[in-house]
Design a protein around this motif. Structure first.
Motif, short mmCIF file in Angstrom:
data_model
loop_
_atom_site.label_atom_id
_atom_site.label_comp_id
_atom_site.label_asym_id
_atom_site.label_seq_id
_atom_site.Cartn_x
_atom_site.Cartn_y
_atom_site.Cartn_z
N PRO A 77 16.39 -0.91 7.80
CA PRO A 77 17.75 -1.42 7.94
C PRO A 77 18.11 -1.92 9.33
CG PRO A 77 17.75 0.64 6.72
CD PRO A 77 16.36 0.43 7.23
N GLY A 78 17.54 -1.33 10.37
CA GLY A 78 17.92 -1.73 11.72
C GLY A 78 16.82 -2.38 12.53
N SER A 79 15.67 -2.67 11.93
CA SER A 79 14.56 -3.14 12.75
C SER A 79 14.24 -4.62 12.60
CB SER A 79 13.31 -2.31 12.45
OG SER A 79 12.97 -2.44 11.10
N GLY A 80 14.64 -5.24 11.54
CA GLY A 80 14.36 -6.66 11.38
C GLY A 80 13.01 -6.94 10.77
N VAL A 81 12.67 -8.22 10.70
CA VAL A 81 11.47 -8.66 10.02
C VAL A 81 10.19 -8.31 10.77
CG1 VAL A 81 11.39 -10.99 10.99
CG2 VAL A 81 10.52 -10.59 8.68
N TRP A 82 10.25 -8.12 12.09
CA TRP A 82 9.05 -7.82 12.86
C TRP A 82 8.35 -6.57 12.35
CZ3 TRP A 82 8.19 -3.32 15.55
CH2 TRP A 82 9.31 -2.51 15.79
N LEU A 83 9.13 -5.54 11.97
CA LEU A 83 8.51 -4.31 11.48
C LEU A 83 7.82 -4.54 10.14
CD1 LEU A 83 7.91 -1.32 11.79
CD2 LEU A 83 10.07 -0.85 10.63
N ARG A 84 8.41 -5.34 9.29
CA ARG A 84 7.79 -5.62 7.99
C ARG A 84 6.45 -6.32 8.18
NH1 ARG A 84 10.42 -5.33 3.24
NH2 ARG A 84 11.03 -3.43 4.30
N ILE A 85 6.39 -7.24 9.13
CA ILE A 85 5.13 -7.95 9.41
C ILE A 85 4.07 -6.97 9.90
CG2 ILE A 85 4.04 -9.65 10.93
CD1 ILE A 85 6.79 -11.18 10.79
N VAL A 86 4.44 -6.10 10.83
CA VAL A 86 3.50 -5.11 11.36
C VAL A 86 3.09 -4.13 10.26
CG1 VAL A 86 3.22 -3.23 13.04
CG2 VAL A 86 4.33 -5.35 13.73
N THR A 87 4.02 -3.75 9.41
CA THR A 87 3.73 -2.83 8.31
C THR A 87 2.72 -3.43 7.34
OG1 THR A 87 5.89 -1.76 8.47
CG2 THR A 87 4.74 -1.57 6.36
N VAL A 88 2.95 -4.66 6.93
CA VAL A 88 2.04 -5.32 5.99
C VAL A 88 0.65 -5.47 6.62
CG1 VAL A 88 1.57 -7.50 4.77
CG2 VAL A 88 3.85 -6.47 4.68
N ALA A 89 0.60 -5.83 7.89
CA ALA A 89 -0.69 -5.94 8.58
C ALA A 89 -1.38 -4.59 8.65
CB ALA A 89 -0.48 -6.52 9.98
N ALA A 90 -0.64 -3.53 8.95
CA ALA A 90 -1.23 -2.19 9.02
C ALA A 90 -1.77 -1.74 7.67
CB ALA A 90 -0.21 -1.18 9.54
N ILE A 91 -1.03 -2.02 6.61
CA ILE A 91 -1.49 -1.67 5.26
C ILE A 91 -2.78 -2.42 4.93
CG2 ILE A 91 -0.95 -1.93 2.79
CD1 ILE A 91 2.00 -1.33 3.60
N ALA A 92 -2.82 -3.70 5.25
CA ALA A 92 -4.03 -4.49 5.00
C ALA A 92 -5.20 -3.95 5.84
CB ALA A 92 -3.77 -5.96 5.32
N GLY A 93 -4.93 -3.62 7.09
CA GLY A 93 -5.98 -3.12 7.96
C GLY A 93 -6.52 -1.77 7.52
N LEU A 94 -5.62 -0.84 7.20
CA LEU A 94 -6.05 0.47 6.73
C LEU A 94 -6.85 0.36 5.43
CD1 LEU A 94 -2.84 2.59 7.44
CD2 LEU A 94 -5.08 2.88 8.53
N THR A 95 -6.41 -0.53 4.56
CA THR A 95 -7.12 -0.73 3.30
C THR A 95 -8.52 -1.29 3.55
OG1 THR A 95 -5.02 -1.08 2.15
CG2 THR A 95 -7.02 -1.87 1.04
N LEU A 96 -8.61 -2.30 4.40
CA LEU A 96 -9.91 -2.87 4.74
C LEU A 96 -10.84 -1.82 5.33
CD1 LEU A 96 -11.84 -5.30 5.15
CD2 LEU A 96 -10.73 -5.64 7.38
N ALA A 97 -10.34 -1.03 6.26
CA ALA A 97 -11.17 -0.01 6.91
C ALA A 97 -11.60 1.07 5.92
CB ALA A 97 -10.42 0.60 8.09
N ALA A 98 -10.69 1.52 5.06
CA ALA A 98 -11.02 2.55 4.07
C ALA A 98 -12.03 2.04 3.06
CB ALA A 98 -9.75 3.03 3.37
N VAL A 99 -11.81 0.83 2.56
CA VAL A 99 -12.75 0.25 1.60
C VAL A 99 -14.11 0.03 2.26
CG1 VAL A 99 -13.25 -1.83 0.22
CG2 VAL A 99 -10.99 -0.76 0.10
#
Length: 193
Positions: free
Chosen positions: A69-91
């Protein structure tokens, strides 16, 4: 369908604790492998690392939900990138154990995957120390994790002796403290139904 915040935060808190247990198991299996206890400990280390990386996915999503609610779109971009990165590393770790990729390729999947997660850690420090959205203790623990990760990287380039083990144990302790605090905070923030 979107999961309600209470369920997400509780699940993410428990998932952070699972990640913590997997991290400790990963550290133990790695020490056994490099200590000469047998080749079986290498694949077990890879599997526990994969579990840890996968278990961090829910906490990443939960922090996004808390801070959005208070962080803006930058956090969503970092979140999506982190999810993709963690998934890639785990796989990548699981694929290594399954024999689908070799060790050198797993270094690539792990290295590429961990970079956006480190960006997320920086975002977590900003949310904690700069914005006050999360407790400052989480931010300071993250700063410690980042600083010790850098120190361990430099140390590994210079030596493989006892100093490397000390730096590794210090990083492990900081990660355990951070994961425990994150898990506790997420469960505490879960609204009572």
């Amino acid at each position: 369908m979107m999961i309600d915040s209470s369920t997400l935060l509780r699940a993410a808190g428990l998932s952070a604790i699972v990640a913590l247990v997997a991290l400790i198991a990963s550290g133990v299996t790695l020490a056994l492998f490099f200590g000469g206890a047998g080749a079986i400990w290498g694949p077990l280390n890879d599997l526990t690392t994969a579990v840890m990386l996968a278990a961090l996915l829910l906490p990443v999503v939960a922090v996004d939900r808390l801070a959005s609610p208070g962080s803006g779109v930058w956090l969503r971009i970092v979140t999506v990138a982190a999810i993709a990165g963690l998934t890639l590393a785990a796989v990548g770790q699981a694929a290594l154990v399954a024999g689908v990729i070799d060790l050198e390729t797993s270094f690539v999947t792990g290295g590429v995957g961990i970079v956006p997660f480190f960006a997320w850690l920086v975002a977590l420090a900003v949310l904690s120390l700069g914005r006050g959205i999360l407790p400052p203790s989480i931010g300071w623990l993250v700063v410690g994790v980042i600083a010790l990760s850098i120190l361990l990287t430099i140390t590994a380039g210079l030596t493989s002796g006892p100093i490397l083990w000390v730096a590794s144990i210090a990083l492990l302790a900081a990660l355990v403290g951070w994961m425990a605090s994150l898990g506790s905070m997420l469960m505490d923030r879960a609204p009572v139904a």
